[in-house]
Every structure is written in C-alpha cells, then in structure tokens.
Design a protein around this motif. Structure first.
Motif, mmCIF file in Angstrom:
data_model
loop_
_atom_site.group_PDB
_atom_site.id
_atom_site.type_symbol
_atom_site.label_atom_id
_atom_site.label_comp_id
_atom_site.label_asym_id
_atom_site.label_seq_id
_atom_site.Cartn_x
_atom_site.Cartn_y
_atom_site.Cartn_z
ATOM 1 N N ASN A 1 2.736 2.472 -2.479
ATOM 2 C CA ASN A 1 3.767 2.882 -3.437
ATOM 3 C C ASN A 1 4.605 1.761 -4.032
ATOM 4 N N GLU A 2 4.715 0.639 -3.320
ATOM 5 C CA GLU A 2 5.648 -0.397 -3.745
ATOM 6 C C GLU A 2 5.008 -1.443 -4.634
ATOM 7 N N PHE A 3 3.819 -1.884 -4.215
ATOM 8 C CA PHE A 3 3.238 -3.085 -4.826
ATOM 9 C C PHE A 3 2.665 -2.784 -6.202
ATOM 10 N N ASN A 4 2.996 -3.649 -7.178
ATOM 11 C CA ASN A 4 2.498 -3.456 -8.541
ATOM 12 C C ASN A 4 1.248 -4.322 -8.761
ATOM 13 N N TYR A 5 0.080 -3.683 -8.583
ATOM 14 C CA TYR A 5 -1.178 -4.439 -8.643
ATOM 15 C C TYR A 5 -1.461 -4.991 -10.041
ATOM 16 N N ASP A 6 -0.983 -4.276 -11.069
ATOM 17 C CA ASP A 6 -1.274 -4.715 -12.435
ATOM 18 C C ASP A 6 -0.506 -5.979 -12.779
ATOM 19 N N ARG A 7 0.641 -6.157 -12.135
ATOM 20 C CA ARG A 7 1.510 -7.256 -12.550
ATOM 21 C C ARG A 7 1.545 -8.395 -11.533
ATOM 22 N N ASP A 8 1.510 -8.050 -10.237
ATOM 23 C CA ASP A 8 1.836 -9.050 -9.224
ATOM 24 C C ASP A 8 0.634 -9.534 -8.427
ATOM 25 N N ALA A 9 0.730 -10.783 -8.011
ATOM 26 C CA ALA A 9 -0.252 -11.361 -7.100
ATOM 27 C C ALA A 9 0.404 -11.533 -5.735
#
Length: 364
Positions: free
Chosen positions: A270-278
C-alpha cells in the motif's frame, strides 16, 4: 580465514521464562527462523569444501583467493546446501563474456582429476559459473563458482553487517523468503524476485518504513563499505565502531517482529509507489526516478526507462544496476502486488503465521 560471526539473538528479557514477553506471532517467526536458518555445522562443511577446492585450484592460480559469497555467508542463508564461490585472480575487472569463461574452463579441466569432484557443468550467463557436484560426504552440496565477480564479495560483506545489526533482521528475511517461495514469487526464472532482491526490500523497509530499525551503513561507514575498498581486505569479523545514527532506539526496540512483518507487507502492498520510486539501500531512501540515469532522460524517453527498469526497481548497492530486472511482465507484477495486499490483509486480521505460509502460488 573463515569469515562470518555469531548471529545476534533477541534480548534475554524477551526469552526469559516462564512468561515470554514475545507475542505469539513474533515467537512463531523466531522459531521458524531457527528451524530453517543455516546451521553452524553446515557452514563448517562448506568452508571445509572451499578449502579442498582451493587446494586443487591454487597450483593453477597461485595468487588467487577463493571467497564464499551470497547467502551461505551473508547471514541470510537457510540450511539448503548451495554455496556460491568467487575466485579472485586479479584486482582488475575481468571480462565476463570471454576471459571468465577461459578461467572457468581451466578450472574445470583441473578439477576433473579430483576424486572428491563428481561432476561439473559450465553455465553461460551474464556472470558465467562453473556448477560443481561432489562425491560423498559432500554429495548434498552444490557449488556455483564464478571468476572475479568482485561485487559479490562487496555485497556479501555489506549484507553481513546488516544481518547482524539487529536481531530482528534475519528472522524477518527468513519468513519473507519462505512466504515468497510458496507464493511463487521468489524465482527469477519465472520473472519474479531473487532472494537477493527480497533481502534488499527488507533492508530498505527497515531503513525507510514507519519504524526505523537499520541505518544506512554505506553512508555511516564510507571507508568500510565503499566501492574503492580492495575486496581482498574485507573482513566480516571486525565490529563496527559506534557512529551517531538517526534511529530512535526506544521506538525501534518496542516494535515486535510480528509488527515488522505486517509492516513489511503493508509497505509493499500500500505504501510504496512503484511507478515513481526506486528502492536504494545505498541511499537509504526511496529515490524518485532511476538511479544512475538523469531524471529528464527517463521522463522524455519512457522506452528507455522501461527497458532498463520495467516494473520494479531495486538498486544493487555497488553497481547501481537493477537487481529486479527479471520482473518485466506487467501481469506477473500485478499478481505480485495482489499477493502482498492479500497477505497483509490476512496477517493483520488473524496474526497467524501458519495461515500466511499455507498459500497458493500466484497465477498471472
């Protein structure tokens, strides 16, 4: 000499009888870890085998070093008997496509006369390996040997210190790896996570999640964990000198193993933004855009972004390449995210580790 040191255990206050202060879920995680983690006896057998191999190889490569790398030594090993070895024959980089293959073929022809070697197979991959099987009593151990892949020694050394920094790190990884295996998402051949990527995900969560448990070792100890250190001098038996870190000890210590496992699933569901963050344990934070690639390139050229990073980006802490490059199928990736969401919902609801482990593999 043998590397590796005693693994940390929970504070005795948590294990004191008659009443354990550990909650049921945390205790289950701890017990599970103790059941599957590599025994000292297995480590000793592996080290003995390494010595035997070195005795056979060193006449051909007299100035070389033979290093145990990967999970057999980094503290995150289970009791399965695969061992990765790295033969360092020069402190320069070796061209893996050609020169490494020549070296491994030379070793193959040297080892074929050894009684203790049963069979060998050269496997051509990005980093080619010689896979070695042995006669009894080492017939249960498989060795994968590479030539001069020095980054493996660096990240084994780094992970060793992360695995022993806090007693909760290793049990958390044990359970996550096993859950992922049963879910069918710990298998790079099926375009999912390698165990190594999962370890980096756990470390990142413990650096950046709601409760900070781990510091950024590469930043805190630049002279110990830099790319520039000669790998032949790395030694995992030296304790780290104290440095100031931004971990709130009282907050960190209050967090149970069970809470960390639920938090880990929540973070990637729910937390991690896969599209934006590495995910970068080298920077100890979520990094927007792609490591090693200027932001404007990746935005102006989404094809380039996709070809290198695809669905999820986990940065290798020394080479800055993506360790999760095998996850490129959007449908598999959606199924992986769904697996995290379902596991989180279930565990948060019933706190039952056995239920979590009785899961069906994902279908993409």
């Amino acid at each position: 000499g043998a590397m590796g040191f005693a693994s940390p255990s929970p504070p005795t206050s948590l294990l004191s009888e008659p009443l354990s202060r550990m909650d049921v879920l945390s205790e289950k995680i701890w017990d599970y870890h103790n059941k599957v983690s590599q025994t000292d006896e297995m480590l000793q057998r592996k080290l003995h085998l390494r010595d035997m191999l070195y005795t056979a190889i060193s006449p051909v490569f007299p100035l070389s070093g033979l290093y145990v790398v990967g999970s057999s030594l980094n503290g995150f090993g289970n009791n399965s008997s695969d061992m990765d070895l790295c033969l360092m024959i020069t402190n320069k980089d070796l061209d893996q496509k050609n020169d490494a293959v020549v070296v491994l073929n030379l070793i193959l022809s040297t080892l074929q006369y050894e009684k203790f070697v049963e069979s060998q197979k050269l496997i051509l991959a990005k980093v080619p390996i010689l896979r070695i099987n042995f006669a009894a009593p080492f017939d249960d151990i498989t060795v994968d040997l590479n030539a001069n892949n020095s980054v493996a020694i660096r990240n084994t050394h780094l992970l060793c210190y992360y695995s022993s920094y806090d007693w909760r790190v290793r049990p958390l990884v044990s359970v996550v790896k096993e859950w992922a295996k049963r879910k069918g998402i710990n298998d790079a051949n099926k375009s999912s996570f390698t165990s190594y990527s999962l370890v980096l995900m756990v470390i990142h969560f413990l650096q950046c999640g709601p409760t900070k448990v781990l510091p950024n070792l590469q930043q805190s100890y630049p002279n110990r964990f830099s790319n520039k250190v000669d790998v032949r001098t790395l030694n995992v038996t030296m304790a780290l000198e104290e440095v100031a870190d931004d971990i709130d000890q009282s907050l960190s210590e209050k967090t149970t193993l069970g809470e960390l496992l639920i938090g880990f699933l929540d973070y990637y569901a729910n937390e991690f933004n896969y599209d934006r963050d590495a995910i970068s344990i080298r920077q100890g934070r979520r990094v927007e855009g792609t490591p090693g690639i200027p932001m404007h390139h990746s935005i102006s050229n989404p094809h380039f972004w996709r070809s290198q990073w695809r669905c999820v980006c986990i940065e290798e802490p020394f080479t800055n390449s993506n360790t999760a490059h095998s996850i490129y199928d959007e449908m598999v990736f959606e199924a992986i995210k769904k697996a995290f969401r379902e596991a989180h919902g279930e565990l948060q609801h019933n706190h039952d580790l056995d239920k979590l482990m009785e899961c069906e593999p994902i279908k993409a």
